[in-house]
Write a protein that holds these residues in place. Structure first.
Motif, mmCIF file in Angstrom:
data_model
loop_
_atom_site.group_PDB
_atom_site.id
_atom_site.type_symbol
_atom_site.label_atom_id
_atom_site.label_comp_id
_atom_site.label_asym_id
_atom_site.label_seq_id
_atom_site.Cartn_x
_atom_site.Cartn_y
_atom_site.Cartn_z
ATOM 1 N N LYS A 174 0.818 -1.215 0.000
ATOM 2 C CA LYS A 174 0.000 0.000 0.000
ATOM 3 C C LYS A 174 0.850 1.262 0.000
ATOM 4 N N ARG A 175 2.034 1.204 0.559
ATOM 5 C CA ARG A 175 2.862 2.402 0.628
ATOM 6 C C ARG A 175 3.246 2.924 -0.752
ATOM 7 N N THR A 176 3.091 2.080 -1.788
ATOM 8 C CA THR A 176 3.423 2.504 -3.144
ATOM 9 C C THR A 176 2.180 2.807 -3.974
ATOM 10 N N LEU A 177 1.017 2.820 -3.342
ATOM 11 C CA LEU A 177 -0.229 3.104 -4.052
ATOM 12 C C LEU A 177 -0.446 4.614 -4.115
ATOM 13 N N PHE A 178 -0.469 5.120 -5.322
ATOM 14 C CA PHE A 178 -0.704 6.540 -5.529
ATOM 15 C C PHE A 178 -1.894 6.688 -6.463
ATOM 16 N N GLY A 179 -2.648 7.709 -6.285
ATOM 17 C CA GLY A 179 -3.761 7.921 -7.191
ATOM 18 C C GLY A 179 -4.719 8.944 -6.654
ATOM 19 N N ASN A 180 -5.734 9.144 -7.441
ATOM 20 C CA ASN A 180 -6.765 10.107 -7.080
ATOM 21 C C ASN A 180 -8.085 9.369 -6.917
ATOM 22 N N GLU A 181 -9.181 10.065 -7.179
ATOM 23 C CA GLU A 181 -10.494 9.452 -6.995
ATOM 24 C C GLU A 181 -10.739 8.297 -7.955
ATOM 25 N N GLN A 182 -9.909 8.127 -8.956
ATOM 26 C CA GLN A 182 -10.070 7.057 -9.930
ATOM 27 C C GLN A 182 -9.135 5.876 -9.649
ATOM 28 N N VAL A 183 -8.675 5.752 -8.429
ATOM 29 C CA VAL A 183 -7.692 4.730 -8.093
ATOM 30 C C VAL A 183 -8.221 3.316 -8.347
ATOM 31 N N LEU A 184 -9.487 3.055 -8.075
ATOM 32 C CA LEU A 184 -10.029 1.712 -8.298
ATOM 33 C C LEU A 184 -9.978 1.348 -9.785
ATOM 34 N N THR A 185 -10.342 2.270 -10.625
ATOM 35 C CA THR A 185 -10.263 2.016 -12.069
ATOM 36 C C THR A 185 -8.821 1.747 -12.476
ATOM 37 N N ASN A 186 -7.909 2.544 -11.967
ATOM 38 C CA ASN A 186 -6.498 2.375 -12.298
ATOM 39 C C ASN A 186 -5.972 1.007 -11.871
ATOM 40 N N ILE A 187 -6.257 0.588 -10.660
ATOM 41 C CA ILE A 187 -5.709 -0.689 -10.196
ATOM 42 C C ILE A 187 -6.426 -1.873 -10.846
ATOM 43 N N THR A 188 -7.688 -1.710 -11.198
ATOM 44 C CA THR A 188 -8.394 -2.788 -11.886
ATOM 45 C C THR A 188 -7.855 -2.956 -13.304
ATOM 46 N N LEU A 189 -7.634 -1.859 -13.998
ATOM 47 C CA LEU A 189 -7.009 -1.946 -15.324
ATOM 48 C C LEU A 189 -5.593 -2.496 -15.207
ATOM 49 N N GLY A 190 -4.900 -2.124 -14.154
ATOM 50 C CA GLY A 190 -3.537 -2.619 -13.950
ATOM 51 C C GLY A 190 -3.481 -4.121 -13.787
ATOM 52 N N VAL A 191 -4.414 -4.702 -13.011
ATOM 53 C CA VAL A 191 -4.410 -6.155 -12.819
ATOM 54 C C VAL A 191 -4.687 -6.854 -14.147
ATOM 55 N N ALA A 192 -5.574 -6.288 -14.959
ATOM 56 C CA ALA A 192 -5.852 -6.880 -16.265
ATOM 57 C C ALA A 192 -4.621 -6.816 -17.166
ATOM 58 N N ASN A 193 -3.938 -5.690 -17.148
ATOM 59 C CA ASN A 193 -2.729 -5.528 -17.952
ATOM 60 C C ASN A 193 -1.640 -6.507 -17.528
ATOM 61 N N GLU A 194 -1.393 -6.592 -16.237
ATOM 62 C CA GLU A 194 -0.339 -7.487 -15.749
ATOM 63 C C GLU A 194 -0.687 -8.950 -15.995
ATOM 64 N N ALA A 195 -1.956 -9.315 -15.795
ATOM 65 C CA ALA A 195 -2.374 -10.689 -16.079
ATOM 66 C C ALA A 195 -2.191 -10.986 -17.565
ATOM 67 N N GLY A 196 -2.454 -10.004 -18.403
ATOM 68 C CA GLY A 196 -2.229 -10.171 -19.839
ATOM 69 C C GLY A 196 -0.765 -10.424 -20.159
ATOM 70 N N GLN A 197 0.125 -9.801 -19.424
ATOM 71 C CA GLN A 197 1.552 -10.036 -19.650
ATOM 72 C C GLN A 197 1.948 -11.454 -19.228
ATOM 73 N N VAL A 198 1.321 -11.960 -18.165
ATOM 74 C CA VAL A 198 1.537 -13.358 -17.760
ATOM 75 C C VAL A 198 1.051 -14.277 -18.876
ATOM 76 N N VAL A 199 -0.141 -14.002 -19.395
ATOM 77 C CA VAL A 199 -0.704 -14.799 -20.482
ATOM 78 C C VAL A 199 0.235 -14.789 -21.688
ATOM 79 N N ASP A 200 0.770 -13.631 -22.025
ATOM 80 C CA ASP A 200 1.675 -13.514 -23.169
ATOM 81 C C ASP A 200 2.916 -14.393 -23.005
ATOM 82 N N LEU A 201 3.493 -14.377 -21.824
ATOM 83 C CA LEU A 201 4.677 -15.209 -21.572
ATOM 84 C C LEU A 201 4.360 -16.695 -21.704
#
Length: 100
Positions: free
Chosen positions: A11-38
């Motif tokens: 949590k100490r590295t979590l930065f964001g504004n009122e849209q933080v949930l959207t940002n972290i949800t898109l982030g998990v999808a992006n990172e999972a996609g990178q796992v899928v790609d590998l």
């Protein structure tokens, strides 16, 4: 490291504004996609599995998952515990999961 400890430290590295949930949800999808790609490159393109890169991407995915739980005020330990309970209910016979 315990899941709740990880969640707190991450949590100490979590930065964001009122849209933080959207940002972290898109982030998990992006990172999972990178796992899928590998995995896809390994499975279908005959490339060697880059375990160092896979470990990195799994860690990034874990970070995002922990922070979605953090945003929702859910202990990450509880997420892991409930998931194991569901797996035990779904697969009561350990013979079903032989990956070794």
């Amino acid at each position: 490291m315990e899941f709740n400890e990880y969640q707190k430290e991450a949590k100490r590295t979590l930065f964001g504004n009122e849209q933080v949930l959207t940002n972290i949800t898109l982030g998990v999808a992006n990172e999972a996609g990178q796992v899928v790609d590998l995995v896809q490159r390994y499975t279908f393109q005959g490339r060697p599995l880059d375990k160092e890169k896979l470990t990195h991407e799994l860690g990034d995915t874990l970070w995002y998952l922990s922070q979605i739980a953090e945003w929702a005020n859910i202990d990450f330990e509880e997420v892991a515990k409930k998931n194991i309970e569901e797996l035990n209910d779904r697969y009561p016979d350990p013979q079903h999961a032989k990956w070794e």
